[in-house]
Design a protein around this motif. Structure first.
Motif, PDB file in Angstrom:
ATOM      1  N   MET A 479     112.247 -15.579  11.048  1.00  0.00           N
ATOM      2  CA  MET A 479     110.785 -15.353  10.411  1.00  0.00           C
ATOM      3  C   MET A 479     109.972 -14.677  11.501  1.00  0.00           C
ATOM      4  O   MET A 479     109.224 -13.715  10.987  1.00  0.00           O
ATOM      5  N   ARG A 480     110.061 -14.920  12.642  1.00  0.00           N
ATOM      6  CA  ARG A 480     109.313 -14.237  13.692  1.00  0.00           C
ATOM      7  C   ARG A 480     109.833 -12.758  14.039  1.00  0.00           C
ATOM      8  O   ARG A 480     108.976 -11.921  14.579  1.00  0.00           O
ATOM      9  N   THR A 483     110.220  -8.738  10.487  1.00  0.00           N
ATOM     10  CA  THR A 483     109.296  -7.709  10.299  1.00  0.00           C
ATOM     11  C   THR A 483     109.589  -6.577  11.340  1.00  0.00           C
ATOM     12  O   THR A 483     109.227  -5.360  11.074  1.00  0.00           O
ATOM     13  N   GLN A 496     117.148  -5.197   8.476  1.00  0.00           N
ATOM     14  CA  GLN A 496     115.972  -6.058   7.738  1.00  0.00           C
ATOM     15  C   GLN A 496     116.486  -6.535   6.326  1.00  0.00           C
ATOM     16  O   GLN A 496     116.005  -7.712   6.071  1.00  0.00           O
ATOM     17  N   CYS A 527     106.006 -15.314   9.471  1.00  0.00           N
ATOM     18  CA  CYS A 527     106.203 -13.993   9.022  1.00  0.00           C
ATOM     19  C   CYS A 527     104.845 -12.787   8.834  1.00  0.00           C
ATOM     20  O   CYS A 527     104.187 -13.212   8.150  1.00  0.00           O
ATOM     21  N   GLN A 533     107.444 -11.839   3.131  1.00  0.00           N
ATOM     22  CA  GLN A 533     107.332 -13.247   2.837  1.00  0.00           C
ATOM     23  C   GLN A 533     107.743 -13.494   0.952  1.00  0.00           C
ATOM     24  O   GLN A 533     108.648 -14.243   0.977  1.00  0.00           O
TER      25      GLN A 533
END
Length: 685
Positions: A479-480, A483, A496, A527, A533
């Protein structure tokens, strides 16, 4: 592929033009030429590789690298396949040697080379020296050639003169596999015996399979093994062009497809499940840069003959793939139209029974591996051929009425080892993210793509997430990073999109394992992009929603976050972030949040003039992004129904029109407001 979308199949002549990472091969070849040069011998290097693997481009770059060295190499190209016969080939060879020593003071040296030529083939036309014509030179050197020295004497004289010149000479003979058997044997005789002047090095470029087959037709050899042994006598330093690795092929193909689609107006549909099968299919068949470029060039040409509303681009891609890789099969498909476009019965679909036997059709592909690939491609195109799991595609080739419309490829620097992938994955699953982050750095996109694919494969066990990777820590790591990965929900290959699907899989498994809701909410919030999300939660819902209410509760809490995001975004009006995909965020609230609460808050802000109704409407305008090296965003659509759900009762937008000067690539909030007002339709009372 060229910038204008055309494909010329020309070799590159500049190192910076290298797009597949072969410059290090060219540099090593230049090193080998330099390292093996000898004033006591004449080394021969064999540059081998299949047609289209980039041999000529590597030669061009190697010449560039040699030019950067202190040693003042003279490089000449010997073009044997451009000659008419073996005699002309010998003449061309000695002319090339003479050309490489074209300084006026070397006139005597070139006369000695001409003497060698005369001894080898007395019937040869005399070789011009210092720009003179053959006739003039015949007069000027008549006495020398009349003397007719022995070969040994002529060769020693020429060799001594070449050594005295102090000029290392490299003779390059490209595409020697194009020669006829007699010509090839003559060339090899020249290189092995008649042209082995000390100080002269050779690079011969050829496809081994083709060259061995040609030798097999001549007197030198009657088998592939004997041809190989024969070539070992000629070539001291075999130098093979490495095959195109799957990840190199995928990267080249993805970039070329994006560039091609940018010129045609087509785009892949996000929900076309067949896209996931294409990388493996392409990796199996595309083994050289040329094979990739030929395919994309043909696809671009075919697509240019259609409008996006007439065909399905994935179908066209697969039909083009069949045409390029299995031409006999493609040519026979129209005769099978009725069978291929037939609709299977429910019983056939349930049992896997197929309506027809396809042995005769597949027999048109001789190679077993290629036959399997052809079967996969046909299964993706025609439900009647396979299980029918994808169904008939709108505008697809599997529909009888649309069928005719489709018929008028040690670890390199960009790679990463499986050991490194597994170690990084296990570290991330236990909370150490350093190696995980290093593998997914956007600065090395090819490496990130490959690393993510390998991590996904390692983490799954029989279609389920392996227990050791079902951890909050791994999801947190992902999640980090998600993006910051390249992509955008519009490609079947980039990082992605794969990361979003993987994160959704991990999240669903954690929900099934009854992970604490507050902990899941904390990780989802890591995120930075609300739209990402939303996509992750949507993808997790089908699996996780069958287990209790945790998934719905999680979506509800995230929807509350989104209400704050949208409210703040609206209050900023034209200063708001124009990169935020507000339509996705609002869709999520409308499906998972408290719609009445958001509507009441919007109504109050409208009364307090924090923003206008047109501002609200502009947030329901979606954008489209072009396929290109520098993507262009443009206004695409207005979600009228969703806007009416949130607008206060009785609200009305001013009526405007889009004149001829309205610019769709202007994605400013003012232009989006104008577009929304022009597209708005009041709700039915």
């Amino acid at each position: 592929m060229e910038d204008d979308g055309s494909w010329l199949d020309d070799p590159i002549d500049r190192i910076r033009s290298d797009t597949i990472g072969t410059r290090h091969i060219a540099k090593r070849l230049a090193n080998l030429v330099d390292e093996t040069h000898s004033w006591n011998g004449s080394p021969v290097i064999g540059l081998t590789g299949p047609w289209g693997s980039g041999k000529t481009s590597i030669l061009q770059m190697s010449i560039r690298y040699l030019a950067q060295r202190d040693t003042k190499w003279k490089v000449v190209r010997f073009t044997p396949w451009a000659t008419a016969d073996a005699e002309s080939l010998l003449s061309e060879f000695y002319s090339a040697i003479s050309e490489g020593l074209s300084v006026q003071k070397d006139r005597e040296l070139k006369e000695k080379i001409a003497a060698c030529a005369r001894v080898v083939a007395p019937a040869l036309k005399l070789i011009p020296v210092a720009g003179a014509s053959a006739a003039d030179y015949a007069t000027n050197t008549a006495d020398l050639l009349t003397a007719s020295p022995s070969w040994d004497k002529a060769f020693k004289a020429a060799s001594k003169a070449i050594g005295a010149s102090g000029t290392p000479l490299l003779v390059i003979a490209d595409d020697i596999d194009r020669l006829q058997p007699e010509e090839l044997l003559a060339l090899l005789k020249v290189v092995r015996l008649l042209g082995r002047f000390p100080g002269v090095s050779y690079v011969l470029a050829y496809d081994e399979e083709t060259l061995f087959a040609t030798l097999g037709q001549g007197a030198a050899s009657k088998s592939t093994e004997r041809s190989r042994l024969f070539m070992e006598k000629i070539v001291q330093y075999p130098f093979a062009v490495p095959p195109l690795l799957p990840e190199q092929m995928t990267s080249r193909l993805d970039a070329a497809l994006s560039a091609a689609l940018a010129t045609t107006g087509f785009s892949f549909a996000d929900d076309d499940g067949r896209l996931q099968y294409l990388p493996d299919l392409f990796e199996s068949q595309f083994l050289t840069p040329r094979s990739v470029d030929r395919f994309v060039a043909q696809l671009q040409l075919s697509a240019s003959m259609h409008s996006p509303g007439e065909i399905n681009i994935v179908d066209l891609l697969l039909v083009t793939f069949v045409k390029m890789q299995f031409p006999r099969l493609h040519g026979d498909l129209p005769q099978w139209r009725r069978e291929l476009t037939a609709t299977q019965s429910p019983t056939q679909l349930a049992t896997g029974e197929v309506a027809h036997q396809w042995d005769d059709l597949l027999a048109l592909v001789e190679d077993e591996r290629s036959r399997r690939d052809a079967e996969t491609a046909l299964g993706l195109l025609f439900p009647a051929f396979g299980s029918g799991s994808f169904g008939q595609i709108p505008l697809g080739v599997s529909r009888h009425s649309y069928f005719p419309r489709y018929f008028v490829h040690a670890i390199p620097a960009h790679d990463v080892s499986d050991v490194a992938v597994t170690q990084a994955l296990r570290s991330a699953a236990s909370g150490a993210r350093g190696a995980f982050n290093d593998l997914l750095r956007k600065s090395n996109q090819d490496r990130a793509d490959l690393a993510l694919r390998k991590m996904i494969a390692v983490s799954e066990l029989n279609g389920r997430l392996a227990p050791e990777f079902c951890t909050v820590e791994l999801l947190e790591s992902l999640m980090r990073r998600v993006t910051g990965l390249a992509g955008g929900m519009n490609s079947g290959y980039r990082t992605q999109e794969q990361a979003i699907t993987w994160a959704a899989h991990i999240l669903a498994e954690l929900i099934i394992e009854n992970t604490d809701l507050s902990e899941l909410l904390r990780v989802v919030r890591l995120c930075e992009d609300p739209a990402v999300q939303a996509w992750i939660l949507w993808k997790a819902q089908p699996r996780a929603s069958t287990i209790g209410d945790t998934c719905d509760d999680l979506c509800g809490k995230v929807a509350i976050d989104f209400e704050e995001v949208i409210t703040d975004h609206l209050r900023r009006r034209d200063d708001a972030d124009d990169q935020l995909r507000t339509g996705v965020v609002l869709d999520f609230i409308l499906t998972s949040g408290e719609v009445d609460r958001l509507r009441d808050g919007i109504a109050q802000d409208l009364r307090n003039r924090r923003f206008t109704l047109a501002d609200l409407a502009s947030r329901f305008v979606s954008l489209a992004t072009s396929f290109s090296a520098q993507p262009i965003r443009s206004i695409h659509n207005f979600s009228n129904e969703n806007f009416n759900r949130l607008a206060p009762d009785g609200s009305e937008l001013p009526s405007v029109t889009l004149d001829e000067e309205w610019e769709e690539t202007d994605v400013s909030w003012s232009n989006r407001r104008h577009f929304a007002m022009a597209r708005w339709i009041p709700p039915t009372r």
